[in-house]
Design an enzyme around this catalytic site. Structure first.
Site, short mmCIF file in Angstrom:
data_model
loop_
_atom_site.label_atom_id
_atom_site.label_comp_id
_atom_site.label_asym_id
_atom_site.label_seq_id
_atom_site.Cartn_x
_atom_site.Cartn_y
_atom_site.Cartn_z
N GLY A 12 22.69 47.21 -6.99
CA GLY A 12 23.64 46.42 -8.23
C GLY A 12 23.93 44.82 -7.69
O GLY A 12 23.78 43.81 -8.45
N ASP A 13 24.05 44.67 -6.55
CA ASP A 13 24.28 43.33 -5.69
C ASP A 13 23.01 42.40 -6.04
O ASP A 13 22.96 41.36 -6.35
CB ASP A 13 24.78 43.63 -4.44
CG ASP A 13 26.12 44.24 -4.37
OD1 ASP A 13 27.04 43.37 -4.47
OD2 ASP A 13 26.22 45.01 -3.86
N THR A 14 21.93 43.21 -5.55
CA THR A 14 20.59 42.44 -5.40
C THR A 14 20.38 41.94 -6.87
O THR A 14 19.73 40.85 -6.92
CB THR A 14 19.60 43.18 -4.52
OG1 THR A 14 19.48 44.40 -5.10
CG2 THR A 14 19.81 43.08 -3.21
#
Length: 397
Positions: free
Chosen positions: A167-169
């Site tokens: 999700g962050d990347t």
């Protein structure tokens, strides 16, 4: 080393994963990235996961090519330094909770007034607007509310997570894309700077393919299907004789026919009901059983040899040990070696994507906290006495 972003200055006001991964990509392609960290502990990522001499191995990768300055954002002098840096920056990347920078006097209105051409990438859980904007949000929440976790795992078990902070990347990649589009507008004289508003939830949601129209028009709620790809047949993971797994993607019409002939089932290759994906998807369970029976009688290596000869996309599931030993990874410089403190050499991932004329590269690994404070302040016009005064007042470290 130079790159396509040489001459672009990026100010990072972020920590942990989403904002720092975005700026890492920019730094690898030549941007000057100045990372602002709190004196004392710095970015918490410095202490996450596995350590080498007190510093996270992840840190050395995530912050390579960046300059670290230790600035106290609770100090008026420290805030003044950040404003001064923003005046000369092309891009600011931040992942505070919405409103956090505004409380410090570093929000979009304040910084764009100082630098009208500034591009500001703002990565948050839910975005800068909407009823959820003030909620804290990490990548795990973005993955959950963006739809990917509901579709990940075996149907007989609770939803699973991908083994990395996807999700962050994904948010980082959207942030970089947005920054480059906004920069292009500025650099080609089409207009001034702007905000790039990136939500973790929306970044995951953006890769969920036809999830919404399938639900809206057909009432279909896509859920967990294990290793299969629903509606794209055959595409699944199959067991082997030696305990491994073979991933087979035989889902285009000509590939399917080659696959069936390769496994000794020419009857299925010529079956009219299987000539297109729609027909195959109606009989997905039967086709998966046929392929599983075939792979169970072979080792992974033997199965892949047959499938490669038939030009059927297939592969084994790699562990990190497989990746590091793989000749293709190494031939494409995807496994690099880096120097760490204590005369230690360590393997690190290479650079993606591969640019033919202006490739990215690694100049140094993640720096010590505040390693570049003095040099950056000198560039801003502070002399030794001025820097000493700032340090004495606790504005920098």
């Amino acid at each position: 080393m130079s790159g396509p972003l040489t001459g672009i200055r990026v100010l990072e006001l972020g920590q942990l994963i989403a904002a720092p991964f975005a700026t890492r990509l920019m730094a690898e392609f030549g941007a000057e990235v100045i990372k602002v960290e709190a004196p004392g502990e710095g970015d918490p990522l410095r202490k996450w996961r596995k350590m080498h001499e007190g510093t996270s191995l992840w840190w050395y990768l995530q912050s390579r090519n960046k300059k670290s300055i230790a600035v106290n954002l609770k100090s008026p002098d420290g805030l003044a330094i950040v404003r001064q840096l923003a005046q000369s920056a092309d891009v600011v990347v931040e992942n505070f909770r919405p409103g956090g920078l505004e409380k410090l006097g570093l929000g979009w209105d304040a910084l764009s007034a100082l630098n009208p051409n500034l591009v500001m990438v703002r990565i948050s859980g839910y975005g800068q607007t909407g009823p959820y904007r003030d909620r804290p949000g990490f990548g795990a929440i973005g993955e959950s509310m963006g739809g990917i976790r509901f579709t990940t795992g075996d149907p007989s078990t609770p939803p699973a997570r991908v083994g990395v902070s996807i999700g962050d990347t994904l948010a980082s990649l959207h942030g970089v894309i947005g920054a480059l589009m906004a920069l292009l507008r500025v650099k080609t004289g089409q207009g001034a700077g702007q905000v790039v508003d990136v939500s973790l939830v929306e970044s995951v949601f953006n890769v969920m393919e036809s999830l919404v129209p399938e639900y809206d028009l057909l009432g279909e709620v896509r859920t967990r299907t294990g290793g299969a790809l629903p509606g794209i047949t055959p595409s699944n993971t199959y067991p082997s004789q030696d305990g491994g797994f073979v991933v087979i993607a035989g889902n285009s019409d000509p590939i399917f026919r080659r696959l069936m002939k390769a496994i000794g089932r020419p009857d299925l290759a010529e079956d009219p009901s299987l000539h297109d994906n729609e027909g195959r998807s109606r009989q997905a369970a039967m086709l998966d059983a046929v392929l599983a029976d075939w792979t169970r009688g072979r080792t992974v290596t033997d199965a892949l040899a047959v499938l490669d000869a038939a030009e059927v996309p297939a592969g084994r599931i790699y562990s990190v040990a497989d990746i590091v030993a793989d000749p293709h990874y190494n031939a494409r410089d995807m496994i690099l070696e880096a120097d760490l403190p204590g005369d230690t050499r360590v393997k690190m991932p290479g650079i993606v994507p591969k640019l033919s004329e202006t490739p990215g590269g690694v100049r140094w690994q993640g720096p010590a906290l505040g390693a570049h404070t003095d040099s950056v302040l000198s560039e801003l016009g502070f002399d030794e006495a001025g820097i000493a005064s700032l340090r004495q007042k606790g504005a920098v470290a």
